[in-house]
Design a protein around this motif. Structure first.
Motif: not given
Length: 470
Positions: A263-269, A271-272, A420-422, A438-441
């Motif tokens: 989850v962290l990886f795909y949010l960092m790459t 989504f950001t 589903p992360a992105s 909500l994304v951070g949560l």
């Protein structure tokens, strides 16, 4: 004399790959695999919505592009089953070669695929893109665990977590190479040329890396752990069945141990990049649409969700800087996991990820400098949590089902964590009218689940790796 001979015999007959060959073969393979994966991830944000879904509004096209991106994660568990089966049945070496070839062919074909803008290809272009994306996921499903086993099954005693960071380094290195190419192409090509043909260059260029990777992997010697399995007659006929019936507890724990990392990886790459490069105002969005030759409708204006409005080139550089920290702390994680143990170290890092998720709003609210700080912190945590995974997941399983067990755990986690992360993050961002709270949560909740799985697991640092055969 006979006593001395019997003592020396196991070491004398134990074939080993050299340290340099292990490092390079595990690193080059995952670098190529992740490079191929990332160029698609980057293109799915920057160009694929317009090229393969031109008849949809920008928001819908982006979601469609991410849906195709997620197809690979559906394929990954199947890849872990197929490649894991052969990795536990016929060996690690041949399986690693096959996974690399599969990824290389699929990526090259994406680079020469006509787009939906070509007459007669409005249906076939996205359909074939889905198929090739599926092949990419299939290959990555078998690649990671094979590379992890190549590194850890050839590691000296007390160095498995250190050696396990070699394949993990392929993730940041592949990301940097892929994004540097996109930054370079974006800098030297006008928008029209980049959309017309420039985006294809990274896909086609991957063929060079694949040839190098194949050459190195074909020279490998089969791991001693797998040779032990063969010599003792312990090759499992159906590794998947054995994992689900006899190794189900480590399978479940391994799946959730990896969950927050995904989850962290795909949010960092992913989504950001989306949030950072999305227009900050309706006027900015209208200008961007007109520059791309699209009409910005009233409906699009009504559905507008603000981002940071940072230019594509600038944000890619910010990501590259963040990923440098990812690579550095991946290396740092190996000695830490050896000193403190995998479980204790990952419990601390996972708690850090949970806290980090609660800082997204104030950090992004600080503009470009805050976003850069968020990327650096996030990627430091990413390196610390991702680095030990190549040791802890294989250590959960005995040698004769280790490829399948670690691969299935890793890739089941990709289905619930990465796939589903992105999509979820974009939906939460839109639901919150541009806020990332909500994304951070969502990230913090993922960390809590991983923390529970780690708490329920046992330390694996001192397990007998070679003779642990079910």
């Amino acid at each position: 004399m006979s006593s001395s001979s019997s003592t020396v015999e196991p070491e004398a007959t134990k074939p080993l790959n050299s340290r340099g060959r292990v490092i390079f073969a595990s690193l080059i393979g995952t670098t190529i695999e992740f490079y191929d994966f990332y160029i698609y991830a980057t293109a799915s944000v920057l160009v694929f919505p317009a090229l393969f879904f031109p008849n949809s509004d920008p928001a819908t096209a982006l979601l469609q592009s991410f849906a195709v991106f997620g197809v690979a994660f559906v394929a990954r568990p199947l890849g872990s089953i197929v490649f894991g089966h052969f990795g536990d049945r016929i060996g690690r070496k041949g399986t690693l070669v096959a996974s690399l070839l599969t990824m290389g062919i699929a990526t090259f074909l994406i680079g020469v695929l006509p787009t939906a803008q070509v007459p007669g290809w409005s249906f076939w272009a996205p359909a074939i893109l889905v198929l090739l994306r599926f092949m990419q996921g299939l290959a990555l499903g078998g690649e990671w665990s094979g590379a992890a086993l190549l590194a850890t099954e050839n590691a000296p005693k007390g160095k498995r977590a250190v050696y396990g960071t070699f394949p993990q380094l392929g993730a940041p290195i592949g990301f940097i190479i892929a994004n540097l190419l996109f930054v370079l192409l974006n800098a030297v090509l006008p928008t029209e040329a980049f959309l017309a043909w420039g985006w294809r260059v990274p896909f086609i260029a991957s063929a060079i890396l694949v040839i190098v990777g194949l050459y190195v992997r074909l020279k490998l010697i089969e791991s001693f752990s797998f040779q032990q399995v063969i010599e003792k007659g312990k090759v499992v006929k159906l590794p998947l069945a054995a994992v689900f019936t006899k190794q189900w507890r480590p399978l479940v724990l391994g799946t959730f141990i990896m969950f927050a990392t995904y989850v962290l990886f795909y949010l960092m790459t992913s989504f950001t990049l989306t949030f950072g490069t999305s227009p900050a105002t309706v006027e900015q969005a209208r200008t961007a649409a007109e520059a791309a030759g699209r009409e910005y409708s009233d409906a699009a204006a009504a559905a507008f969700v603000p981002g940071l409005g940072i230019s594509r080139g600038d944000f890619l550089w910010m990501l590259i800087i963040g990923v440098v920290f990812f690579g550095i702390f991946t290396v740092v994680s190996g000695p830490l996991a050896e000193k403190f143990g995998r479980r204790k170290m990952l419990l601390a890092v996972t708690a850090g990820i949970a806290v980090f998720g609660l800082t997204w709003v104030p950090l992004f609210g600080a503009g470009t400098s805050g976003a850069m700080a968020l990327l650096i912190i996030g990627f430091i945590l990413m390196g610390l949590t991702f680095g030990p995974m190549a040791a802890i997941l294989p250590e959960l399983f005995p040698a004769n089902v280790r490829y399948t067990g670690s691969a299935v755990a890793y890739n089941l986690s990709s289905v619930i964590g990465a796939a589903p992360a992105s999509f979820v993050a974009i939906a939460l961002w839109q639901a919150a009218d541009g806020s990332t709270f909500l994304v951070g949560l969502y990230l913090s909740a993922a960390a809590v689940l991983t923390f529970i799985a780690l708490w329920l697991s046992r330390e694996t640092r001192d397990r007998d790796y070679e003779n642990n055969i079910a």
